[in-house]
Motif scaffolding. Structure first.
Motif, short mmCIF file in Angstrom:
data_model
loop_
_atom_site.label_atom_id
_atom_site.label_comp_id
_atom_site.label_asym_id
_atom_site.label_seq_id
_atom_site.Cartn_x
_atom_site.Cartn_y
_atom_site.Cartn_z
N UNK A 58 0.81 -1.22 0.00
CA UNK A 58 0.00 0.00 0.00
C UNK A 58 0.85 1.27 0.00
N UNK A 59 2.14 1.14 0.34
CA UNK A 59 3.01 2.30 0.37
C UNK A 59 4.44 1.90 0.03
N UNK A 60 5.19 2.88 -0.50
CA UNK A 60 6.60 2.66 -0.83
C UNK A 60 7.39 3.83 -0.25
N UNK A 61 8.40 3.52 0.55
CA UNK A 61 9.20 4.57 1.20
C UNK A 61 10.64 4.58 0.73
N UNK A 62 11.08 3.54 0.05
CA UNK A 62 12.49 3.44 -0.34
C UNK A 62 12.67 3.68 -1.83
N UNK A 63 13.67 4.50 -2.17
CA UNK A 63 13.97 4.76 -3.59
C UNK A 63 14.67 3.59 -4.25
N UNK A 124 -6.99 12.50 -6.06
CA UNK A 124 -7.70 13.33 -7.01
C UNK A 124 -9.18 12.99 -7.00
N UNK A 125 -10.02 14.01 -6.95
CA UNK A 125 -11.46 13.79 -6.83
C UNK A 125 -12.04 13.09 -8.06
N UNK A 126 -11.35 13.23 -9.22
CA UNK A 126 -11.83 12.57 -10.43
C UNK A 126 -11.60 11.06 -10.40
N UNK A 127 -10.71 10.61 -9.54
CA UNK A 127 -10.32 9.19 -9.52
C UNK A 127 -11.17 8.43 -8.52
N UNK A 128 -11.74 7.34 -8.97
CA UNK A 128 -12.50 6.46 -8.10
C UNK A 128 -11.52 5.50 -7.43
N UNK A 129 -11.23 5.74 -6.15
CA UNK A 129 -10.24 4.94 -5.43
C UNK A 129 -10.64 3.48 -5.31
N UNK A 130 -11.90 3.18 -5.51
CA UNK A 130 -12.35 1.78 -5.41
C UNK A 130 -11.97 0.98 -6.64
N UNK A 131 -11.76 1.66 -7.77
CA UNK A 131 -11.48 0.94 -9.00
C UNK A 131 -10.04 1.13 -9.49
N UNK A 132 -9.26 1.95 -8.79
CA UNK A 132 -7.88 2.23 -9.20
C UNK A 132 -6.93 1.86 -8.08
N UNK A 133 -5.85 1.21 -8.42
CA UNK A 133 -4.83 0.86 -7.43
C UNK A 133 -4.13 2.13 -6.95
N UNK A 134 -4.19 2.39 -5.64
CA UNK A 134 -3.57 3.56 -5.03
C UNK A 134 -2.37 3.11 -4.21
N UNK A 135 -1.22 3.70 -4.43
CA UNK A 135 -0.02 3.40 -3.66
C UNK A 135 0.52 4.71 -3.11
N UNK A 136 0.67 4.79 -1.81
CA UNK A 136 1.24 5.97 -1.17
C UNK A 136 2.76 5.91 -1.25
N UNK A 137 3.39 7.07 -1.50
CA UNK A 137 4.84 7.10 -1.58
C UNK A 137 5.38 8.24 -0.72
#
Length: 341
Positions: A58-63, A124-137
């Motif tokens: 769900x998240x990536x912290x390392x370059x 982004x409000x245009x993006x449906x988070x339920x249908x798009x893979x979200x990754x925090x960085x």
């Protein structure tokens, strides 16, 4: 960074992306190839050979993360982008514009593979988070991937498939399908050796703004998915057809639709050919005529072939300058000759 092409994409083995298969509709052929690159049989996102992005991440912290290294290669290498069929779009504004444009289409031409969002930033409000893979960085990862010094204005990066509206032609046999390259071939812009990505991106943005039917890239042009071209175009290369080919293909298009060939050229007393001036009367006379407009490179101008095959047109200038930057000249040509039917 790779920018200019030799035979468009200098790959040891040309990618299947965009090479039309006579047994499949072009969209289906491209999607089949891209699906094999990005989805394994379990439905888990795969971003390249041996570079999976497991579903639990769900998240990536390392370059130094393999996915980050893969994305950097997509940003920096045209051959890597086209062999994987994917591109990074940096910044919320172009992502929004591409996404909104896609919402207006019946048949989607772009797939958003995943959205990388800066920690604590809003999605982004245009993006449906339920249908798009979200990754925090992390800010360090965002800075590395975006290539900018400050991440204050960069809160999102999208990993997108190269659109199905993009076509890279290989071989003489492709000319038989010229009727399907552009849905609206009344006004087609042709770029001849435009190597500066900023100029190319700006021209693409202008062509889209003035409702041209698409862009044809002759050999020697910069990759339209180059990061600087993408930034200048604000994602325009995702929003209308782009075809890469050679003069054999362009002549097939000309013949199929009986297109008039014009080329922008500085006025010169030494010119052996007549050079017409781009006036309102000249533009009005071509309202109902299908056109290909060719713009040459910043340094050397038109290629010899373009010079021979086209009627030359110059922009009248009252000042002392003998020429304009190609993106400025292109904007004037595209505005004056824009479709009015």
């Amino acid at each position: 960074m790779q920018c200019a092409f030799t035979s468009l994409f200098p790959l040891p083995h040309p990618p299947k992306l965009g090479i039309r298969n006579s047994q499949l509709p072009i969209g289906a052929q491209r999607q089949t190839h891209l699906q094999s690159n990005f989805e394994n049989f379990n439905g888990e996102l795969s971003v390249g050979v041996n570079i999976p992005l497991p579903s639990h991440v769900k998240s990536i912290t390392s370059t130094s993360n393999p996915f980050v290294k893969h994305c950097l290669k997509l940003r920096n290498s045209s051959s890597y982008r086209h062999s994987h069929g994917a591109v990074l779009v940096v910044g919320s504004t172009p992502i929004r514009e591409i996404y909104r444009f896609q919402e207006t289409l019946q048949e989607k031409t772009v797939r958003l593979i995943c959205l990388l969002v800066l920690d604590k930033a809003e999605i982004l409000e245009e993006i449906d988070a339920r249908s798009v893979r979200i990754v925090r960085v992390s800010p360090m990862v965002m800075k590395k991937l975006s290539g900018v010094q400050s991440t204050e204005s960069i809160e999102a990066i999208a990993l997108m498939r190269i659109p199905t509206s993009y076509l890279h032609l290989n071989g003489d046999k492709e000319e038989a399908h010229s009727e399907g390259w552009f849905p609206s071939p009344h006004r087609i812009l042709v770029l001849d050796g435009i190597q500066d990505p900023g100029n190319l991106g700006t021209i693409l943005r202008s062509a889209m703004a003035f409702r041209w039917g698409g862009v044809f890239l002759l050999p020697g042009c910069c990759d339209p998915f180059n990061e600087k071209a993408l930034r200048a175009s604000r994602g325009a290369c995702f929003q209308f057809p782009i075809v890469c080919g050679c003069w054999i293909h362009l002549e097939a298009l000309k013949s199929k639709f009986q297109m008039k060939m014009l080329a922008g050229h500085p006025e010169s007393n030494a010119e052996l050919k007549s050079v017409f001036q781009l006036t309102h009367e000249f533009a009005d006379s071509l309202v109902h005529v299908p056109l290909c407009l060719i713009l040459g490179s910043e340094g050397s101008g038109l290629s010899e072939k373009s010079h021979q095959e086209c009627e030359l047109v110059s922009i009248p200038m009252a000042g002392e300058s003998d020429s304009l930057n190609v993106s400025v000249a292109g904007g004037i040509f595209l505005y004056m000759l824009q479709p009015r039917i």
